[in-house]
Design an enzyme around this catalytic site. Structure first.
Site, PDB file in Angstrom:
ATOM      1  CD  GLU A  63      -3.107   0.726   2.171  1.00 34.06           C
ATOM      2  OE1 GLU A  63      -3.330  -0.446   2.528  1.00 34.06           O
ATOM      3  OE2 GLU A  63      -3.716   1.714   2.608  1.00 34.06           O
TER       4      GLU A  63
ATOM      5  CG  ASP B 262       6.148  -0.457  -2.070  1.00 33.84           C
ATOM      6  OD1 ASP B 262       6.738   0.366  -1.339  1.00 33.84           O
ATOM      7  OD2 ASP B 262       6.418  -1.673  -2.086  1.00 33.84           O
TER       8      ASP B 262
ATOM      9  CD  GLU C   4      22.773   8.150  24.208  1.00 30.95           C
ATOM     10  OE1 GLU C   4      23.351   8.169  23.100  1.00 30.95           O
ATOM     11  OE2 GLU C   4      22.422   9.159  24.803  1.00 30.95           O
TER      12      GLU C   4
ATOM     13  CE  LYS D 229      32.011   4.930  20.061  1.00 31.72           C
ATOM     14  NZ  LYS D 229      32.305   4.429  18.730  1.00 31.72           N
TER      15      LYS D 229
ATOM     16  CG  ASP E 115      30.861  -0.101  14.260  1.00 28.35           C
ATOM     17  OD1 ASP E 115      31.429   0.991  14.036  1.00 28.35           O
ATOM     18  OD2 ASP E 115      31.414  -1.198  14.104  1.00 28.35           O
TER      19      ASP E 115
ATOM     20  CE1 TYR F  43      25.788  11.643  18.682  1.00 24.29           C
ATOM     21  CE2 TYR F  43      25.495   9.532  17.585  1.00 24.29           C
ATOM     22  CZ  TYR F  43      26.191  10.719  17.747  1.00 24.29           C
ATOM     23  OH  TYR F  43      27.283  10.969  16.967  1.00 24.29           O
TER      24      TYR F  43
ATOM     25  CE  LYS G 246      35.359   2.260  20.282  1.00 25.39           C
ATOM     26  NZ  LYS G 246      36.622   2.467  19.766  1.00 25.39           N
TER      27      LYS G 246
ATOM     28  CB  CYS H 239      66.879   2.916   2.100  1.00 21.50           C
ATOM     29  SG  CYS H 239      65.233   3.351   1.524  1.00 21.50           S
TER      30      CYS H 239
ATOM     31  CB  CYS I  31      66.788   5.295  -2.121  1.00 15.71           C
ATOM     32  SG  CYS I  31      67.348   5.688  -0.450  1.00 15.71           S
TER      33      CYS I  31
ATOM     34  CB  CYS J  95      65.900   6.023   4.428  1.00 12.88           C
ATOM     35  SG  CYS J  95      66.496   6.733   2.901  1.00 12.88           S
TER      36      CYS J  95
ATOM     37  CB  CYS K 249      64.544   8.275   0.041  1.00 12.93           C
ATOM     38  SG  CYS K 249      63.646   6.717   0.158  1.00 12.93           S
TER      39      CYS K 249
HETATM   40  S1  IVH Z   1      27.865  10.938  21.499  1.00 13.33           S
HETATM   41  C1  IVH Z   1      30.726  14.775  21.365  1.00 13.33           C
HETATM   42  N1  IVH Z   1      26.398   8.790  21.339  1.00 13.33           N
HETATM   43  O1  IVH Z   1      30.779   7.362  18.238  1.00 13.33           O
HETATM   44  C2  IVH Z   1      30.621  13.421  20.795  1.00 13.33           C
HETATM   45  N2  IVH Z   1      28.233   8.991  19.849  1.00 13.33           N
HETATM   46  O2  IVH Z   1      33.676   9.141  18.886  1.00 13.33           O
HETATM   47  C3  IVH Z   1      29.212  12.985  20.823  1.00 13.33           C
HETATM   48  N3  IVH Z   1      28.445   7.158  18.275  1.00 13.33           N
HETATM   49  O3  IVH Z   1      31.461   8.774  15.498  1.00 13.33           O
HETATM   50  C4  IVH Z   1      29.092  11.592  20.459  1.00 13.33           C
HETATM   51  N4  IVH Z   1      26.735   5.992  18.975  1.00 13.33           N
HETATM   52  O4  IVH Z   1      28.953   9.213  15.927  1.00 13.33           O
HETATM   53  C5  IVH Z   1      27.464   9.444  20.850  1.00 13.33           C
HETATM   54  N5  IVH Z   1      24.990   6.948  21.302  1.00 13.33           N
HETATM   55  C6  IVH Z   1      26.046   7.606  20.815  1.00 13.33           C
HETATM   56  C7  IVH Z   1      26.812   7.098  19.740  1.00 13.33           C
HETATM   57  C8  IVH Z   1      27.906   7.835  19.291  1.00 13.33           C
HETATM   58  C9  IVH Z   1      27.720   6.042  18.092  1.00 13.33           C
HETATM   59  C10 IVH Z   1      29.629   7.536  17.473  1.00 13.33           C
HETATM   60  C11 IVH Z   1      29.701   8.966  17.073  1.00 13.33           C
HETATM   61  C12 IVH Z   1      31.160   9.171  16.798  1.00 13.33           C
HETATM   62  C13 IVH Z   1      31.793   8.210  17.764  1.00 13.33           C
HETATM   63  C14 IVH Z   1      32.330   8.957  18.967  1.00 13.33           C
END
Ligand code: IVH
Length: 668
Positions: free
Chosen positions: A36, A38, A113, A115, A117, A222, A310, A404, A407, A422, A427
């Site tokens: 729908e 589409d 929150e 993070k 990727d 965010y 991390k 080297c 060179c 070097c 070079c």
């Molecule tokens: S806060 C002032 N919240 O992580 C920096 N970053 O180095 C504010 N990222 O590439 C970042 N999820 O885009 C924040 N929930 C989250 C995030 C987030 C992913 C990324 C951000 C940046 C890297 C931070």
């Protein structure tokens, strides 16, 4: 159908599509079958085709992807897009908590929150309308990818309220979309993307928005650039406000009253992470109160009020087949491990830097060894250790060469250094690496001139120094491998644009020993033109804060070389800018402004200016901006919701201005 009826019909369809899209892509709760949606989109496209005068920039039809672009325009971020400091274990988190509480007291709560990727994006709305979306770029200048971002269906084209604001978030490719994309590419015999992050970045960096539209990308927002007008006083409220405005935020967030709560949230996600439909690489922890955030402030790179935990890096075992040598821009010869390709944290790894001979001895690495490999900070491959008990006796010792590899001049070990160098200034490897450095992002930032193209140009003898880049012709570029009309004209444009870069980019690009990006900026701000810097004596240089003995010597030595003088002349002739373009801090004596020689503290939220802008402007008038209020403070600028710094200023009887007064004085 007449125009009026068409307009009515179009408005009706748009409003339905907006609603269905919001339910499907933001709330994840569709109310109608896909067919729908589409069908309605099809009708809308047909009507807009018949009545092009009714097309608008916020019509859901833009989701299918508009015209192909020639080039991404550069966008200067109104407030820099910072990155985050990292925590790798519980202790790092506790240290962060201690630093925070030392600065703002014990009454702190955090928001945790996921993070995500993907890649950071900034979205700008004016009166509720999505007007511009950009990548992070170098943090100050990104690229305008509005057309591509408009194809992401969870990004609202119009908000629920007619507010003007900038929001930031992460664009990403869900695991399912990534797998489907790679499967289709495999069937078509195309190269596969190594991981969802690369696939998302690759899609948003395409000039044809139809490609992004076909890639099923998504976004989580965010943060808000300027929260002033919204009445929001905490990060958690800001996220709720984003929800209210119809943005997509991640719901797996939690407010934590203590660092123990934070740690248990983090540990919980180590287990749950693989079951998410998108990739995360950690947890972001943010101080909730915006007032406390402002008080904590930021360093040059990252806010002090947030940290990224991390997840521990994945470790895998593979075989080290050989050790290769490469010569860098400064002549350092670096050994690199060649590995049997192995998948680590989403990408295939086949090389890892071994840095220097000492490290090879320390880890007792031999050619043929079974080694443990991980990606440090989830990016850079690293040999962690050797599995000594798996040796067969066929492993071979490695020795650094005496000459080297490029060179053949004799290598030297400079006093106090572990690296072998070097020292032949001619070079070819060093020259080539210097050229690659010149065009790189933090230097002249010339798109389309990457390592491969530079290496080809250098091998073909079309460039031998950085000035030659500005002499390249269309014909020369067209003759290179894999360079079509389009890429050549984009490259020529990018080279042209780089001519107007501010001085610090050029200074950093020239690769003067010991002059990093930050020092280049300081030098540009202080000396303003290349000519003045070239004339500066060692004493003049050392007089500048942050410039030490070693750097001063190296700068003087650089500008004394005939080759350097000649090179700069050639760059001037080519039209390359030699001046600093930002605000210039002046000394108190030079300035007759009210700010001259005054120590100023900024507190609370400013509406019209970012803190950085205010700082630059005050410094440009001879003032000095400090982080905390003391007896030495002359003046406090108190924005909205100013807290303890304002109280302290009042206690000490220090003059306090509001933002309006600041603006009046700055503009005098
Ligand atoms: S806060 C002032 N919240 O992580 C920096 N970053 O180095 C504010 N990222 O590439 C970042 N999820 O885009 C924040 N929930 C989250 C995030 C987030 C992913 C990324 C951000 C940046 C890297 C931070």
């Amino acid at each position: 159908m007449d125009l009026q009826i068409a307009e009515q019909k179009i408005n009706e369809i748009r409003s339905l599509l907006n609603q269905y899209g919001y339910e499907y892509y933001v709330l994840d709760n569709p109310s109608v079958p896909d067919a729908e949606y589409d069908q309605l989109m099809h009708e809308l496209l047909e009507l807009e085709e018949r009545f092009p005068q009714l097309k608008t920039s916020d019509s859901p039809s833009v989701r299918v992807g508009g015209a192909v672009l020639d080039l991404f325009e550069k966008v200067e971020h109104r407030t820099p897009m910072l990155s985050l400091g990292n925590a790798f274990n519980e202790q790092d988190l506790r240290d962060f908590d201690r630093r925070v509480r030392q600065a703002v007291g014990d009454n702190v709560s955090y928001v945790c929150e996921l993070k995500i990727d993907g890649l950071a994006v900034s979205l700008r709305y004016e009166d509720g309308l999505f007007v511009q979306g950009a990548t992070r770029g170098d943090g100050t200048i990104g690229e305008d990818i509005t057309a591509n971002l408009k194809t992401i269906k969870s990004i609202p084209l119009r908000l629920r309220e007619n507010v003007s604001l900038e929001v930031r978030g992460e664009a990403y490719m869900p695991k399912g979309s990534f797998e489907a994309l790679n499967k289709a590419r495999e069937e078509r015999g195309e190269d596969l993307f190594a991981n969802p992050r690369n696939a998302a970045a690759g899609s948003l960096r395409q000039l044809d928005p139809k490609i992004a539209a076909s890639r099923r990308l998504d976004v989580f927002l965010y943060g808000i650039g300027n929260t002033g007008a919204s009445g929001v006083i905490s990060h958690s409220e800001a996220l709720n406000y984003l929800d209210h405005l119809s943005f997509k935020t991640n719901k797996e967030r939690r407010k934590c009253a203590t660092i123990d709560d934070v740690i248990s949230f983090v540990n919980g996600w180590v287990e749950k992470r693989p079951h998410l439909p998108y990739e995360i690489d950690g947890i972001v922890i943010k101080v909730d109160s915006l007032e406390q955030q402002a008080e904590l402030g930021t360093t040059a790179k990252s806010p002090r009020w947030a940290i990224a935990y991390k997840f521990p890096a994945e470790e895998v075992v593979t075989t080290l087949i050989d050790i290769e040598l490469s010569v860098g821009r400064t002549g350092v010869v670096t050994p690199t491990a060649l590995l049997v390709p192995v998948k680590v944290a989403g990408t295939t790894v086949q090389r890892a830097s071994l840095h220097n001979e000492d490290l090879i001895r320390e880890k007792d690495i031999k050619i043929g060894d079974k080694v443990v490999v991980k990606k440090a900070g989830d990016i850079i491959p690293e040999v962690v250790n050797v599995l000594g008990d798996q040796r067969t006796g066929d492993e071979v010792d490695f020795h650094m060469p005496t000459h080297c590899p490029e060179c053949e001049s004799e290598l030297v070990r400079l006093e106090g250094e572990v690296a072998l160098r070097c020292i032949n200034p001619k070079c070819p490897a060093q020259i080539r690496e210097g050229l690659i450095h010149f065009v790189s992002r933090d230097a002249m930032n010339i798109d389309g001139l990457g390592e491969k193209v530079i290496s080809q140009l250098f091998a073909e003898k079309l460039i031998s120094d950085v000035a030659d880049i500005y002499m390249l012709t269309r014909e020369q570029l067209l003759a290179l491998e894999r360079m079509g009309e389009k890429s050549v004209s984009n490259l020529i444009k990018a080279i042209e644009i780089s001519k107007s870069n501010s001085l610090e980019k050029l200074l950093f690009g020239l690769g003067i020993r010991h002059v990093g990006a930050k020092a280049a900026k300081t030098l540009a701000q202080q000396f303003f033109t290349m000519e003045k810097l070239a004339e500066a004596s060692k004493e003049d240089l050392i007089a500048v804060n942050e410039i030490g003995d070693k750097m001063a010597d190296s700068i003087v030595a650089f500008f004394e070389q005939e080759e350097a003088k000649e090179l700069i002349k050639e760059l001037v002739t080519a039209g390359v800018n030699m001046e600093y373009k930002g605000a210039k801090p002046v000394s108190a004596e030079e300035s007759d402004s009210i700010f001259a020689g005054k120590t100023v503290v900024l507190t609370g939220k400013l509406e019209q200016l970012s803190r950085n802008e205010a700082k630059e402007k005050i410094e440009a008038l001879g003032g000095n901006v400090a982080g905390s209020v003391s007896k030495k403070t002359h003046l406090v600028i108190a924005g909205e919701d100013a807290g303890s710094k304002l109280t302290k200023a009042q206690e000490l009887g220090i003059e306090v201005w509001d933002e309006e007064k600041l603006l009046v004085e700055l503009n005098k």
